[in-house]
Design a protein around this motif. Structure first.
Motif, PDB file in Angstrom:
ATOM      1  N   ILE A  84       8.097   3.755  -4.443  1.00  0.00           N
ATOM      2  CA  ILE A  84       7.410   3.004  -3.388  1.00  0.00           C
ATOM      3  C   ILE A  84       6.132   2.361  -3.916  1.00  0.00           C
ATOM      4  O   ILE A  84       5.870   1.177  -3.691  1.00  0.00           O
ATOM      5  CB  ILE A  84       7.115   3.920  -2.180  1.00  0.00           C
ATOM      6  N   LYS A  85       5.349   3.123  -4.654  1.00  0.00           N
ATOM      7  CA  LYS A  85       4.066   2.630  -5.162  1.00  0.00           C
ATOM      8  C   LYS A  85       4.253   1.492  -6.166  1.00  0.00           C
ATOM      9  O   LYS A  85       3.587   0.462  -6.093  1.00  0.00           O
ATOM     10  CB  LYS A  85       3.302   3.774  -5.831  1.00  0.00           C
ATOM     11  N   ASP A  86       5.172   1.671  -7.117  1.00  0.00           N
ATOM     12  CA  ASP A  86       5.348   0.705  -8.204  1.00  0.00           C
ATOM     13  C   ASP A  86       6.443  -0.325  -7.940  1.00  0.00           C
ATOM     14  O   ASP A  86       6.553  -1.300  -8.666  1.00  0.00           O
ATOM     15  CB  ASP A  86       5.664   1.433  -9.514  1.00  0.00           C
ATOM     16  N   GLN A 129       7.721   8.616  -4.423  1.00  0.00           N
ATOM     17  CA  GLN A 129       6.369   8.051  -4.328  1.00  0.00           C
ATOM     18  C   GLN A 129       6.159   6.981  -5.400  1.00  0.00           C
ATOM     19  O   GLN A 129       5.555   5.939  -5.136  1.00  0.00           O
ATOM     20  CB  GLN A 129       5.303   9.149  -4.479  1.00  0.00           C
ATOM     21  N   HIS A 130       6.669   7.229  -6.605  1.00  0.00           N
ATOM     22  CA  HIS A 130       6.527   6.250  -7.684  1.00  0.00           C
ATOM     23  C   HIS A 130       7.343   4.987  -7.393  1.00  0.00           C
ATOM     24  O   HIS A 130       6.894   3.880  -7.671  1.00  0.00           O
ATOM     25  CB  HIS A 130       6.946   6.849  -9.022  1.00  0.00           C
TER      26      HIS A 130
END
Length: 131
Positions: free
Chosen positions: A78-80, A75-76
């Motif tokens: 993809i998000k960042d 998730q990190h």
């Protein structure tokens, strides 16, 4: 001078230092609990044996949290858009290595002659002029 072995005071310091954010304690407080001067504690931190055991303690203390950490990483990423974290994730899963293998096998002398002829054509020189 490098440490040859670790004593009880070293392990006590390692345990206190390995707690996240040192459990809110300062280096002075940790040194006092271990019965050493704060400069001694700083010197221990520079010692390879002490540092190696300190890192092992951090891994031991966080091993049960690793599944949650690894589950949160995608998730990190993809998000960042964090490429370095993505590389770390791939390396941790043996999907990426820094190893590079090159096979430079030459099959015969004819291959070398063909390469020389091609180079000569690029240079605009005939193969008979080259030899």
């Amino acid at each position: 001078m490098a440490l040859k072995s670790l004593g009880a005071e070293h392990y006590k310091a390692i345990g206190l230092l390995a707690v996240p954010k040192r459990g809110g304690k300062s280096y002075d407080e940790i040194a006092a609990e271990c019965g050493v001067h704060v400069n001694t504690l700083y010197n221990w931190r520079k010692d390879p044996l002490f540092e190696r055991e300190y890192k092992r303690e951090i891994v031991r203390a966080s091993a049960d949290k690793l599944p949650e950490i690894f589950a949160a990483i995608p998730q990190h990423i993809i998000k960042d858009g964090n490429a370095a974290l993505f590389k770390t994730l791939l390396q941790a899963n043996d999907m990426l290595t820094d190893r590079v293998e090159v096979n430079a096998e030459i099959k015969s002398d004819k291959d070398i002659d063909a390469i020389k002829a091609k180079l000569a054509r690029y240079r605009g020189v005939s193969t008979t002029e080259q030899e």
